[in-house]
Design a protein around this motif. Structure first.
Motif, mmCIF file in Angstrom:
data_model
loop_
_atom_site.group_PDB
_atom_site.id
_atom_site.type_symbol
_atom_site.label_atom_id
_atom_site.label_comp_id
_atom_site.label_asym_id
_atom_site.label_seq_id
_atom_site.Cartn_x
_atom_site.Cartn_y
_atom_site.Cartn_z
ATOM 1 N N THR A 98 0.860 -1.176 0.000
ATOM 2 C CA THR A 98 0.000 0.000 0.000
ATOM 3 C C THR A 98 0.900 1.230 0.000
ATOM 4 O OG1 THR A 98 -0.119 -0.009 2.412
ATOM 5 C CG2 THR A 98 -1.918 -1.107 1.215
ATOM 6 N N THR A 99 0.358 2.344 -0.450
ATOM 7 C CA THR A 99 1.083 3.610 -0.435
ATOM 8 C C THR A 99 0.494 4.489 0.669
ATOM 9 O OG1 THR A 99 -0.433 4.711 -1.963
ATOM 10 C CG2 THR A 99 1.430 3.477 -2.943
ATOM 11 N N PRO A 100 1.192 5.539 1.048
ATOM 12 C CA PRO A 100 0.623 6.456 2.041
ATOM 13 C C PRO A 100 -0.721 7.042 1.604
ATOM 14 C CG PRO A 100 2.978 6.834 1.822
ATOM 15 C CD PRO A 100 2.593 5.863 0.741
ATOM 16 N N ALA A 101 -0.922 7.179 0.293
ATOM 17 C CA ALA A 101 -2.190 7.716 -0.215
ATOM 18 C C ALA A 101 -3.372 6.816 0.114
ATOM 19 C CB ALA A 101 -2.088 7.927 -1.725
ATOM 20 N N ALA A 102 -3.121 5.553 0.420
ATOM 21 C CA ALA A 102 -4.201 4.603 0.704
ATOM 22 C C ALA A 102 -4.697 4.681 2.145
ATOM 23 C CB ALA A 102 -3.726 3.182 0.416
ATOM 24 N N ALA A 103 -3.962 5.327 3.020
ATOM 25 C CA ALA A 103 -4.295 5.303 4.454
ATOM 26 C C ALA A 103 -5.717 5.767 4.740
ATOM 27 C CB ALA A 103 -3.293 6.138 5.240
ATOM 28 N N ASP A 104 -6.136 6.879 4.174
ATOM 29 C CA ASP A 104 -7.475 7.400 4.469
ATOM 30 C C ASP A 104 -8.578 6.499 3.933
ATOM 31 O OD1 ASP A 104 -6.439 9.563 5.829
ATOM 32 O OD2 ASP A 104 -6.641 10.962 4.140
ATOM 33 N N ILE A 105 -8.394 5.969 2.738
ATOM 34 C CA ILE A 105 -9.428 5.107 2.157
ATOM 35 C C ILE A 105 -9.507 3.777 2.921
ATOM 36 C CG2 ILE A 105 -8.069 4.017 0.330
ATOM 37 C CD1 ILE A 105 -11.510 5.338 -0.365
ATOM 38 N N ILE A 106 -8.362 3.263 3.358
ATOM 39 C CA ILE A 106 -8.372 2.033 4.163
ATOM 40 C C ILE A 106 -9.105 2.294 5.472
ATOM 41 C CG2 ILE A 106 -6.933 0.418 5.476
ATOM 42 C CD1 ILE A 106 -4.864 0.671 3.160
ATOM 43 N N THR A 107 -8.873 3.433 6.085
ATOM 44 C CA THR A 107 -9.579 3.797 7.313
ATOM 45 C C THR A 107 -11.082 3.860 7.067
ATOM 46 O OG1 THR A 107 -7.684 4.998 8.186
ATOM 47 C CG2 THR A 107 -9.840 5.575 9.089
ATOM 48 N N SER A 108 -11.493 4.459 5.955
ATOM 49 C CA SER A 108 -12.921 4.548 5.631
ATOM 50 C C SER A 108 -13.537 3.169 5.421
ATOM 51 C CB SER A 108 -13.123 5.407 4.372
ATOM 52 O OG SER A 108 -12.717 6.727 4.601
ATOM 53 N N ILE A 109 -12.816 2.295 4.736
ATOM 54 C CA ILE A 109 -13.317 0.928 4.523
ATOM 55 C C ILE A 109 -13.431 0.212 5.857
ATOM 56 C CG2 ILE A 109 -12.815 -1.328 3.492
ATOM 57 C CD1 ILE A 109 -11.278 0.295 1.263
ATOM 58 N N ARG A 110 -12.424 0.348 6.700
ATOM 59 C CA ARG A 110 -12.443 -0.303 8.017
ATOM 60 C C ARG A 110 -13.608 0.207 8.864
ATOM 61 N NH1 ARG A 110 -11.977 -4.177 9.881
ATOM 62 N NH2 ARG A 110 -11.065 -3.660 11.871
ATOM 63 N N ILE A 111 -13.898 1.495 8.781
ATOM 64 C CA ILE A 111 -15.043 2.045 9.523
ATOM 65 C C ILE A 111 -16.330 1.378 9.052
ATOM 66 C CG2 ILE A 111 -16.467 4.117 9.828
ATOM 67 C CD1 ILE A 111 -13.751 5.685 9.948
ATOM 68 N N GLU A 112 -16.474 1.216 7.744
ATOM 69 C CA GLU A 112 -17.652 0.532 7.206
ATOM 70 C C GLU A 112 -17.720 -0.908 7.714
ATOM 71 O OE1 GLU A 112 -20.153 1.920 5.563
ATOM 72 O OE2 GLU A 112 -19.125 3.856 5.530
ATOM 73 N N GLN A 113 -16.579 -1.590 7.715
ATOM 74 C CA GLN A 113 -16.540 -2.973 8.212
ATOM 75 C C GLN A 113 -16.929 -3.043 9.686
ATOM 76 O OE1 GLN A 113 -12.424 -3.832 7.104
ATOM 77 N NE2 GLN A 113 -13.152 -5.460 5.750
ATOM 78 N N ILE A 114 -16.357 -2.157 10.481
ATOM 79 C CA ILE A 114 -16.612 -2.165 11.929
ATOM 80 C C ILE A 114 -18.076 -1.865 12.220
ATOM 81 C CG2 ILE A 114 -16.130 -0.915 14.079
ATOM 82 C CD1 ILE A 114 -13.173 -0.662 12.953
ATOM 83 N N GLU A 115 -18.616 -0.850 11.548
ATOM 84 C CA GLU A 115 -20.023 -0.503 11.775
ATOM 85 C C GLU A 115 -20.943 -1.652 11.353
ATOM 86 O OE1 GLU A 115 -20.696 3.232 9.805
ATOM 87 O OE2 GLU A 115 -19.596 4.353 11.337
#
Length: 161
Positions: A98-115
């Motif tokens: 992954t690149t640093p640019a992916a950090a925010d989108i990965i966080t958003s996906i993880r939030i969706e998964q967690i919710e």
């Protein structure tokens, strides 16, 4: 033991839950407006968990064909979320990062998964969830061992020809 199919047998329940969970995840990703398809989102999260793995290993973990993964990787790379690096042990193979640019989108996906998982596990206590997770990990390990045994048996049969 009855040979009559039972829709509440463990195997059927597991298959139903997995199918419904995947469908619910896909709906959340589509409606979240992340700019990724559900397959791309699953791929990006899997890459983050297997950072620096080969494409083939990622495809195997995801249960998809390497060509399908390659399509997802092409798109994620074009978005700047991943990079393919040469494998120092095998020049033909690529390691996926992954690149640093992916950090925010990965966080958003993880939030969706967690919710989603909070909704899905509503009414189940933490102790029961921990026990369920351990039992599922045992099932996964048992299935992986069966796959390894099947592969070894196939190789042995091939060698015996």
């Amino acid at each position: 033991m009855s040979l009559r199919p039972d829709p509440d047998a463990l195997g059927f329940v597991l298959i139903d839950v997995a199918r419904m969970l995947r469908s619910a995840f896909e709906r959340r990703i589509v409606t979240a407006g992340l700019g990724l398809t559900p397959g791309e989102a699953r791929t990006l999260v899997r890459i983050a968990t297997l950072e620096g793995s080969r494409q083939l290993e990622i495809a195997q973990h995801m249960g998809i064909e390497p060509m399908t993964l390659s399509t997802y990787l092409d798109r994620l790379q074009s978005l700047g979320f991943i990079e393919r690096r040469p494998d120092p042990a095998d020049r033909r193979a690529k390691l996926i990062h992954t690149t640093p640019a992916a950090a925010d989108i990965i966080t958003s996906i993880r939030i969706e998964q967690i919710e989603l998982m909070q909704l899905v596990t509503s009414g189940i206590g933490e102790e029961d969830l921990a026990l369920m997770r351990e039992r599922m990990k045992r099932l996964r390990a048992n299935l992986a061992a069966l796959e390894e045994d099947s592969a070894a048996l196939a190789l042995a049969k091939e060698a015996g020809r």
